[in-house]
Design an enzyme around this catalytic site. Structure first.
Site, short mmCIF file in Angstrom:
data_model
loop_
_atom_site.label_atom_id
_atom_site.label_comp_id
_atom_site.label_asym_id
_atom_site.label_seq_id
_atom_site.Cartn_x
_atom_site.Cartn_y
_atom_site.Cartn_z
N LYS A 142 18.45 -40.46 -29.97
CA LYS A 142 18.03 -39.19 -29.41
C LYS A 142 17.90 -38.19 -30.54
O LYS A 142 18.56 -38.31 -31.57
CB LYS A 142 19.07 -38.67 -28.39
P1 NAD Z 1 11.34 -30.45 -18.33
O1 NAD Z 1 11.58 -29.53 -19.46
O2 NAD Z 1 9.95 -30.89 -18.02
O3 NAD Z 1 11.96 -29.85 -16.97
C1 NAD Z 1 13.27 -29.40 -16.87
C2 NAD Z 1 13.35 -28.59 -15.58
O4 NAD Z 1 14.69 -28.24 -15.31
C3 NAD Z 1 12.56 -27.26 -15.63
O5 NAD Z 1 11.93 -27.08 -14.38
C4 NAD Z 1 13.65 -26.23 -15.84
O6 NAD Z 1 13.27 -24.95 -15.39
C5 NAD Z 1 14.74 -26.84 -14.99
N1 NAD Z 1 16.08 -26.35 -15.25
C6 NAD Z 1 16.72 -26.16 -16.42
N2 NAD Z 1 17.96 -25.68 -16.20
C7 NAD Z 1 18.10 -25.57 -14.86
C8 NAD Z 1 19.14 -25.13 -14.00
N3 NAD Z 1 20.29 -24.72 -14.49
N4 NAD Z 1 18.94 -25.18 -12.66
C9 NAD Z 1 17.77 -25.60 -12.15
N5 NAD Z 1 16.74 -26.03 -12.90
C10 NAD Z 1 16.92 -26.00 -14.25
O7 NAD Z 1 12.29 -31.73 -18.62
P2 NAD Z 1 12.17 -33.18 -18.01
O8 NAD Z 1 11.41 -34.03 -18.96
O9 NAD Z 1 11.77 -33.11 -16.58
O10 NAD Z 1 13.69 -33.64 -18.12
C11 NAD Z 1 14.65 -33.28 -17.15
C12 NAD Z 1 15.86 -34.20 -17.30
O11 NAD Z 1 15.44 -35.57 -17.18
C13 NAD Z 1 16.58 -34.12 -18.65
O12 NAD Z 1 17.94 -34.39 -18.44
C14 NAD Z 1 15.97 -35.27 -19.44
O13 NAD Z 1 16.80 -35.74 -20.47
C15 NAD Z 1 15.83 -36.29 -18.33
N6 NAD Z 1 14.86 -37.36 -18.58
C16 NAD Z 1 13.56 -37.08 -18.85
C17 NAD Z 1 12.68 -38.14 -19.04
C18 NAD Z 1 11.21 -37.90 -19.25
O14 NAD Z 1 10.46 -38.90 -19.32
N7 NAD Z 1 10.74 -36.68 -19.32
C19 NAD Z 1 13.14 -39.46 -19.01
C20 NAD Z 1 14.48 -39.69 -18.71
C21 NAD Z 1 15.33 -38.65 -18.49
#
Ligand code: NAD
Length: 453
Positions: A142
């Site tokens: 990461k």
């Molecule tokens: P992103 O930046 O596209 O979206 C994150 C979302 O969470 C946004 O809508 C943001 O406003 C919201 N958010 C942040 N803090 C918040 C809170 N306290 N309450 C409510 N909403 C909140 O990120 P993403 O890619 O969707 O990733 C989200 C999670 O999924 C992370 O933990 C990431 O590690 C995990 N993840 C992502 C992927 C991927 O392919 N993008 C894969 C596996 C895991």
């Protein structure tokens, strides 16, 4: 510029330990007496507590335990950037390779003001276990840059990305370590990493990153893959506990890539999405929220913001405890803790985010009979299609969307079934069963390869 530590040495930069946090180097007491679960709101501690429990059940040899709990490499770089007014600002960037025994290490890069080495270490370890759970030949890594993208221009983000990549030239590589998008990073940022790396190695190297634009060798279906995997996991779990998806009510925390796509695909399966939230606030409608409308709203307003129509404004905390069948936390770590776990009403939690539930919340959810599909299984769709992307890059060939989605469904469903069977065999939660399967696979590989040196 880079500070690189190799196991088992301990190096620190700016006073931060780069190896093993504050854990003792001796064999952990968990072998003699399981440590009481504490809720420290530290993702690394939460990860280690689950790891320790699984290691104990597997009766992991102390040497292998030591090897697997420690990242093989932690790199900290300084990223000086000339700002638009001519001043220089220095950012800190991290890349942690937790383990690369199964293959090149794989894991996203996040840009956020609160990124820190402990968080990156936990996320890197989760990637090792995640790749092992879905049976793909990658290790775990990461990365992160401590910055607030909301205060930066695109030009500044590009400079940060290119300098970060240049500092990581000895780390990244299609056969070594392959980044991908994560929180606040996207396919444009992957394109800049690809370009910077390619310029230095003097050939275009699409396989150095995944989650890149299709025209640069990205895979069809990658953008939706994590949400699609969440949907597959949710359907499989609903089947196990007798929830009909067409009558299911769902609350989704986070409305970015993972949250919005999970919500959209679950709605397509007939579920009613009764709550959504993002960093700006949460909304609730018992009659169901129109997810297409919400996606369009976020596209035009940037956030859900005050004023999203046809839904009642609630707090982000209330969203987590809504009366619904399924809760999909898809925002950040440490959202479900021992402070609010008692109030969760959902029957099923499908972890779209990495580490949304602390170790302290696990026993509370278990005692309430809530089934939790853990992050390292539920959100593994993203890394699975990243693997497909890398395979396509190496073959110089594109798969159709149908082929990608079909192979993703097969990978997710068989991983779920393996984990479910292990949970019955060991009489443990799906989370512990996932760790057991993953640690067992990596440990078996390590025993066969042996320790060099
Ligand atoms: P992103 O930046 O596209 O979206 C994150 C979302 O969470 C946004 O809508 C943001 O406003 C919201 N958010 C942040 N803090 C918040 C809170 N306290 N309450 C409510 N909403 C909140 O990120 P993403 O890619 O969707 O990733 C989200 C999670 O999924 C992370 O933990 C990431 O590690 C995990 N993840 C992502 C992927 C991927 O392919 N993008 C894969 C596996 C895991």
């Amino acid at each position: 510029m880079a500070t690189v530590t190799d196991t088992p040495s301990k190096t620190s930069t700016n006073g931060q330990h780069t190896n093993g946090a504050d854990r003792p180097n001796s064999i952990p007491s968990v072998y003699k007496e399981p440590a009481p679960i504490v809720d420290r709101d530290n993702p690394l501690e939460s990860m280690m507590q689950r790891f320790d429990r699984a290691a104990e059940i597997l009766k992991l040899e102390p040497g292998i335990y030591q090897y697997l709990k420690t990242p093989v490499k932690s790199v900290i770089v300084s990223i000086p950037i000339q700002m638009d007014d001519g001043s220089v600002q220095v950012f800190e960037g991290y890349r942690v390779i937790h383990n690369d025994i199964l293959g090149p290490s794989k894991g996203g890069i996040r840009y956020a003001p609160d990124v820190n080495l402990d968080e990156v270490k936990a996320l890197a370890a989760w990637m090792t276990w995640k790749c092992a759970v879905v049976d793909i030949p990658f290790g775990g890594a990461k990365g992160g840059v401590c910055c607030d993208p909301r205060t930066l221009t695109m030009a500044q983000i590009e400079k940060i990305t290119r300098r970060y990549t240049a500092n990581m030239l000895d780390v990244f590589g299609p056969d070594r370590d392959i980044p991908a998008p994560d929180v606040n990073t996207n396919e444009q940022i992957m394109a800049w990493i690809l370009d910077t790396y390619s310029m230095h190695v003097k050939r275009t190297e699409p396989g150095v990153v995944t989650g890149k634009p299709i025209v640069l060798g990205g895979s069809l279906g990658r953008r939706e893959a994590t949400g699609r995997g969440v949907m597959h996991s949710a359907l499989r779990a609903m089947e196990k506990i007798g929830i009909n998806p067409k009558q299911a009510t769902v609350a989704v925390e986070g409305f970015g890539n993972v949250g919005s796509i999970s919500a959209e695909l679950l709605a397509e399966q007939g579920a009613k999405i009764v709550g959504i939230s993002d960093i700006s606030g949460a909304y609730h409608n018992d009659g169901g929220i129109d997810i297409q409308k919400a996606i369009a709203w976020v596209e035009s307003h940037g956030h859900l913001l005050e004023g999203f129509p046809d839904a009642e404004r609630i707090t982000n905390e209330q969203l987590l405890t809504l009366d619904c069948d399924v809760l999909v936390p898809a925002a950040r770590e440490d959202r479900i803790t021992k402070r609010n776990a008692h109030n969760i009403q959902a029957k099923l939690i499908v972890e779209g985010a990495n580490g949304p539930t602390t170790a302290g919340a696990d026993p509370i959810l278990e005692s309430k009979g809530i089934l939790v599909v853990p992050d390292i299984l539920a959100n593994a769709g993203g890394v699975t299609v990243s693997y497909f992307e890398w395979v396509q890059n190496r073959g110089g060939y594109h798969w159709t969307l149908d082929v990608v989605n079909e192979r993703l469904a097969t990978a997710m469903n068989s991983a779920f079934d393996r984990v479910y069977a292990a949970s019955l065999q060991y009489k443990v939660s799906l989370r512990l069963a996932s760790y057991i399967l993953a640690i067992d696979k990596v440990a078996k590989t390590l025993r066969l390869r042996g320790i060099y040196g």
